[in-house]
Design a protein around this motif. Structure first.
Motif, PDB file in Angstrom:
ATOM      1  N   LYS A  71       0.847  -1.183   0.000  1.00 55.24           N
ATOM      2  CA  LYS A  71       0.000   0.000   0.000  1.00 55.24           C
ATOM      3  C   LYS A  71       0.890   1.243   0.000  1.00 55.24           C
ATOM      4  CE  LYS A  71      -3.576   2.339   2.612  1.00 55.24           C
ATOM      5  NZ  LYS A  71      -4.469   2.276   3.762  1.00 55.24           N
ATOM      6  N   GLY A  72       0.597   2.166  -0.911  1.00 54.05           N
ATOM      7  CA  GLY A  72       1.373   3.394  -1.016  1.00 54.05           C
ATOM      8  C   GLY A  72       2.507   3.342  -2.014  1.00 54.05           C
ATOM      9  N   SER A  73       2.809   2.155  -2.575  1.00 52.53           N
ATOM     10  CA  SER A  73       3.902   2.042  -3.546  1.00 52.53           C
ATOM     11  C   SER A  73       3.584   2.866  -4.795  1.00 52.53           C
ATOM     12  CB  SER A  73       4.097   0.587  -3.985  1.00 52.53           C
ATOM     13  OG  SER A  73       4.508  -0.225  -2.935  1.00 52.53           O
ATOM     14  N   PRO A  74       4.544   3.681  -5.268  1.00 54.41           N
ATOM     15  CA  PRO A  74       4.337   4.404  -6.527  1.00 54.41           C
ATOM     16  C   PRO A  74       4.718   3.504  -7.701  1.00 54.41           C
ATOM     17  CG  PRO A  74       6.399   5.101  -5.522  1.00 54.41           C
ATOM     18  CD  PRO A  74       5.776   4.098  -4.590  1.00 54.41           C
ATOM     19  N   ILE A  75       3.831   3.388  -8.686  1.00 52.96           N
ATOM     20  CA  ILE A  75       4.103   2.533  -9.844  1.00 52.96           C
ATOM     21  C   ILE A  75       3.616   3.192 -11.131  1.00 52.96           C
ATOM     22  CG2 ILE A  75       4.018   0.376  -8.538  1.00 52.96           C
ATOM     23  CD1 ILE A  75       1.230  -0.111  -9.795  1.00 52.96           C
ATOM     24  N   PHE A  76       4.155   2.717 -12.244  1.00 52.69           N
ATOM     25  CA  PHE A  76       3.686   3.053 -13.584  1.00 52.69           C
ATOM     26  C   PHE A  76       3.321   1.733 -14.234  1.00 52.69           C
ATOM     27  CE2 PHE A  76       4.653   3.054 -18.123  1.00 52.69           C
ATOM     28  CZ  PHE A  76       3.816   4.071 -18.564  1.00 52.69           C
ATOM     29  N   ILE A  77       2.148   1.675 -14.868  1.00 50.85           N
ATOM     30  CA  ILE A  77       1.733   0.444 -15.545  1.00 50.85           C
ATOM     31  C   ILE A  77       1.257   0.755 -16.955  1.00 50.85           C
ATOM     32  CG2 ILE A  77       1.094  -0.731 -13.407  1.00 50.85           C
ATOM     33  CD1 ILE A  77      -1.684   0.173 -15.708  1.00 50.85           C
ATOM     34  N   GLU A  78       1.345  -0.263 -17.789  1.00 51.41           N
ATOM     35  CA  GLU A  78       0.710  -0.263 -19.103  1.00 51.41           C
ATOM     36  C   GLU A  78      -0.121  -1.530 -19.177  1.00 51.41           C
ATOM     37  OE1 GLU A  78       3.163   0.505 -22.548  1.00 51.41           O
ATOM     38  OE2 GLU A  78       4.623   1.520 -21.255  1.00 51.41           O
ATOM     39  N   GLN A 105       6.335  -0.844 -13.915  1.00 54.80           N
ATOM     40  CA  GLN A 105       7.570  -0.188 -13.532  1.00 54.80           C
ATOM     41  C   GLN A 105       7.389   0.341 -12.118  1.00 54.80           C
ATOM     42  OE1 GLN A 105       9.196   2.631 -16.253  1.00 54.80           O
ATOM     43  NE2 GLN A 105      10.832   3.235 -14.868  1.00 54.80           N
ATOM     44  N   MET A 106       8.249  -0.130 -11.214  1.00 49.73           N
ATOM     45  CA  MET A 106       8.202   0.340  -9.833  1.00 49.73           C
ATOM     46  C   MET A 106       8.965   1.648  -9.752  1.00 49.73           C
ATOM     47  SD  MET A 106       8.846  -3.169  -7.805  1.00 49.73           S
ATOM     48  CE  MET A 106       8.976  -4.528  -8.941  1.00 49.73           C
ATOM     49  N   LEU A 107       8.353   2.641  -9.148  1.00 54.39           N
ATOM     50  CA  LEU A 107       8.968   3.952  -9.030  1.00 54.39           C
ATOM     51  C   LEU A 107       9.424   4.162  -7.596  1.00 54.39           C
ATOM     52  CD1 LEU A 107       6.228   5.908 -10.986  1.00 54.39           C
ATOM     53  CD2 LEU A 107       8.329   4.921 -11.905  1.00 54.39           C
ATOM     54  N   GLY A 108      10.202   5.149  -7.362  1.00 50.21           N
ATOM     55  CA  GLY A 108      10.637   5.451  -6.007  1.00 50.21           C
ATOM     56  C   GLY A 108      12.114   5.210  -5.845  1.00 50.21           C
ATOM     57  N   LYS A 109      12.594   5.570  -4.664  1.00 42.92           N
ATOM     58  CA  LYS A 109      14.010   5.479  -4.336  1.00 42.92           C
ATOM     59  C   LYS A 109      14.240   4.363  -3.339  1.00 42.92           C
ATOM     60  CE  LYS A 109      14.114  10.433  -4.777  1.00 42.92           C
ATOM     61  NZ  LYS A 109      13.969  11.626  -4.002  1.00 42.92           N
ATOM     62  N   LYS A 110      15.496   4.101  -3.064  1.00 40.39           N
ATOM     63  CA  LYS A 110      15.851   3.047  -2.130  1.00 40.39           C
ATOM     64  C   LYS A 110      15.176   3.251  -0.785  1.00 40.39           C
ATOM     65  CE  LYS A 110      19.802   0.704  -0.107  1.00 40.39           C
ATOM     66  NZ  LYS A 110      21.244   0.561  -0.113  1.00 40.39           N
ATOM     67  N   GLU A 111      15.123   4.498  -0.305  1.00 47.84           N
ATOM     68  CA  GLU A 111      14.505   4.750   0.997  1.00 47.84           C
ATOM     69  C   GLU A 111      12.985   4.578   0.959  1.00 47.84           C
ATOM     70  OE1 GLU A 111      15.608   8.709  -0.923  1.00 47.84           O
ATOM     71  OE2 GLU A 111      16.663   6.882  -0.459  1.00 47.84           O
ATOM     72  N   ASP A 112      12.396   4.449  -0.237  1.00 48.11           N
ATOM     73  CA  ASP A 112      10.959   4.209  -0.367  1.00 48.11           C
ATOM     74  C   ASP A 112      10.631   2.724  -0.351  1.00 48.11           C
ATOM     75  OD1 ASP A 112      10.557   6.921  -0.633  1.00 48.11           O
ATOM     76  OD2 ASP A 112      10.626   6.863  -2.829  1.00 48.11           O
ATOM     77  N   THR A 113      11.630   1.874  -0.136  1.00 52.81           N
ATOM     78  CA  THR A 113      11.430   0.429  -0.144  1.00 52.81           C
ATOM     79  C   THR A 113      10.364   0.039   0.867  1.00 52.81           C
ATOM     80  OG1 THR A 113      13.728   0.076  -0.735  1.00 52.81           O
ATOM     81  CG2 THR A 113      12.541  -1.812   0.147  1.00 52.81           C
TER      82      THR A 113
END
Length: 156
Positions: A71-78, A105-113
């Motif tokens: 929950k809360g993960s930023p993603i891009f999908i097609e 495509q998973m978005l975000g940075k390492k600290e967003d893991t």
């Protein structure tokens, strides 16, 4: 003239993936994705609207969603739109439109893991053979695709 059924969305997951396993070994993961629209009304006041999208991941993408998305993960999908119809006990027809995901495509940075135990880079035993892909891919904004069978939905 050909047809095109293509959806591209970028947003945040609204809930944990709901994974369903089938007898044949296949699985699907269902999640909600929130996208936001921002604008100003005639008076110049900021406005916002959130749209919710039902996403369906299948096969390998379902496993990736289960293991790495929270929950809360930023993603891009097609993907592509599909509408399902079902009837309740009273015989009333209901419809729902879902996005069947072909590319993630998973978005975000390492600290967003995500804080899932199996998604921690210091715990490779729980990630198994996907640890290298996770460490090199997710940390950098990984991209995963699901093979598409275009003949599958042809009406002729």
């Amino acid at each position: 003239m050909g047809n095109l059924n293509k959806v591209m969305l970028m947003g945040y997951l609204g809930r944990e993936p709901e994974v369903r396993q089938f007898e044949d070994g296949n699985s699907i993961a269902i999640v909600s994705l929130a996208t936001n629209e921002h604008w100003k009304n005639k008076e110049g006041e900021p406005q916002e609207r959130t749209e919710w999208h039902a996403l369906v991941f299948s096969g390998r993408l379902a496993e990736i969603a289960k293991d790495y998305l929270t929950k809360g993960s930023p993603i891009f999908i097609e993907g592509r739109l599909r509408t399902r119809k079902w009837e309740d006990d009273n015989g009333t027809a209901h419809y729902t439109t879902q996005v069947h995901v072909d590319h993630l495509q998973m978005l975000g940075k390492k600290e967003d893991t995500p804080n899932k135990e199996e998604a921690q880079p210091n715990n490779p035993q729980t990630i198994g053979k996907d640890y290298k892909a996770y460490k090199e891919g997710y940390m950098a904004g990984a991209s995963y695709s699901h093979p598409v069978n275009f003949d599958e939905d042809l009406p002729f």
